[in-house]
Write a protein that holds these residues in place. Sequence first.
Motif, mmCIF file in Angstrom:
data_model
loop_
_atom_site.group_PDB
_atom_site.id
_atom_site.type_symbol
_atom_site.label_atom_id
_atom_site.label_comp_id
_atom_site.label_asym_id
_atom_site.label_seq_id
_atom_site.Cartn_x
_atom_site.Cartn_y
_atom_site.Cartn_z
ATOM 1 N N THR A 23 -6.494 15.126 -17.969
ATOM 2 C CA THR A 23 -7.399 15.698 -18.973
ATOM 3 C C THR A 23 -7.822 17.125 -18.647
ATOM 4 O OG1 THR A 23 -9.304 14.718 -17.814
ATOM 5 C CG2 THR A 23 -8.303 13.423 -19.591
ATOM 6 N N VAL B 143 2.432 26.132 -31.386
ATOM 7 C CA VAL B 143 1.497 25.192 -30.763
ATOM 8 C C VAL B 143 0.569 25.911 -29.782
ATOM 9 C CG1 VAL B 143 1.315 23.163 -29.265
ATOM 10 C CG2 VAL B 143 3.065 23.250 -31.047
ATOM 11 N N VAL C 205 1.424 19.140 -27.157
ATOM 12 C CA VAL C 205 0.632 18.809 -28.343
ATOM 13 C C VAL C 205 -0.782 19.363 -28.322
ATOM 14 C CG1 VAL C 205 1.958 16.745 -28.913
ATOM 15 C CG2 VAL C 205 0.002 16.570 -27.351
ATOM 16 N N GLU C 206 -1.361 19.601 -27.146
ATOM 17 C CA GLU C 206 -2.758 20.045 -27.120
ATOM 18 C C GLU C 206 -3.077 20.766 -25.831
ATOM 19 O OE1 GLU C 206 -5.348 16.704 -27.326
ATOM 20 O OE2 GLU C 206 -4.480 15.694 -25.580
ATOM 21 N N SER C 207 -4.058 21.649 -25.913
ATOM 22 C CA SER C 207 -4.502 22.362 -24.727
ATOM 23 C C SER C 207 -5.489 21.501 -23.948
ATOM 24 C CB SER C 207 -5.159 23.689 -25.113
ATOM 25 O OG SER C 207 -6.339 23.464 -25.861
ATOM 26 N N VAL C 208 -5.500 21.694 -22.641
ATOM 27 C CA VAL C 208 -6.496 21.085 -21.783
ATOM 28 C C VAL C 208 -7.091 22.193 -20.910
ATOM 29 C CG1 VAL C 208 -5.377 18.817 -21.763
ATOM 30 C CG2 VAL C 208 -4.812 20.493 -19.996
ATOM 31 N N ASP D 187 -1.588 28.548 -29.237
ATOM 32 C CA ASP D 187 -2.307 29.529 -30.062
ATOM 33 C C ASP D 187 -2.367 30.903 -29.416
ATOM 34 O OD1 ASP D 187 -2.796 27.530 -31.915
ATOM 35 O OD2 ASP D 187 -4.789 27.065 -31.127
ATOM 36 N N TYR E 203 -1.220 23.160 -21.379
ATOM 37 C CA TYR E 203 -0.935 22.364 -22.573
ATOM 38 C C TYR E 203 -0.280 21.054 -22.134
ATOM 39 C CZ TYR E 203 -2.310 25.724 -26.114
ATOM 40 O OH TYR E 203 -3.053 26.547 -26.932
ATOM 41 N N ARG E 204 -0.765 19.966 -22.724
ATOM 42 C CA ARG E 204 -0.305 18.633 -22.345
ATOM 43 C C ARG E 204 0.791 18.143 -23.275
ATOM 44 N NH1 ARG E 204 -1.207 13.516 -23.694
ATOM 45 N NH2 ARG E 204 -2.715 14.092 -25.305
ATOM 46 N N ASP F 137 3.086 15.148 -25.109
ATOM 47 C CA ASP F 137 2.988 13.792 -25.651
ATOM 48 C C ASP F 137 4.246 13.048 -25.228
ATOM 49 O OD1 ASP F 137 2.560 11.494 -27.047
ATOM 50 O OD2 ASP F 137 2.954 12.343 -29.015
#
Length: 242
Positions: free
Chosen positions: A187, A97, A233-236, A99, A216-217, A219
């Motif tokens: 965010t 996850v 789940v995703e980078s901020v 990268d 990274y945030r 979920d």
Amino acid sequence: MKLPAPLIEGRLIRRYKRFLADVVLPDGSEVVAHCPNTGSMLGCQPAEARVWLSASDNPRRKLKYTWELVETAPEEVACINTSRPNSQARYAIAQGVVDELEGYGTCRAEVRYGAEKSRIDLHLSDHKSLADAWVEVKNVTLCEDGLGYFPDAVTTRGQKHLRELMAQARAGERAVLLFVVNHTGITSVRPADHIDAAYGRLLREAEAAGVELLAYRADLSGPEGPDGDISLVESVPVILQA
């Protein structure tokens, strides 16, 4: 990555003595839960907030319940258990996850290093082309108008970690500060200059010295409220401008 199931919903009465929280369960009974967070928990303990507890069947435990999640605002959830971020980070790296940290063959936790006798949260090695990565993990739960801030209290320990990371970067190693964003309303992440100005200055110095800043945030909410999944789940973005 899942929390111990099933989670038990309740309402927060109060947090006290740092490690304890009184919670009302749906049947009206009151329980004392372990609060696994020694920090200020600024913004994460509103009165009568919905909270979610995990339960243990271990008879040797003094307290059966552990406080895991809290609803800080409508449709916003935070994970307050500070024992979780290192595992969240390690799991996310192993799953590809994050990268920026792909391709390392070995991950070790709590490795001793540095002139100030620290322990790094994660040490990554055995990459085909990149230097070893020294990864310090920080938990972010302070949310103000959608912006995430770290730290939520003055942290001399955090300042020490930044100095150690800078030394690693200057020695030619990869030094990484990974913010695990455990609040669904955040965010972006930025230094909390209004809380710890010294940390903010040192963070900017570290970035200039070659320390990589990642965020990274997690979920934390399923379709009908928290379901125990705390995977990243995703980078901020990390924003350093004042």
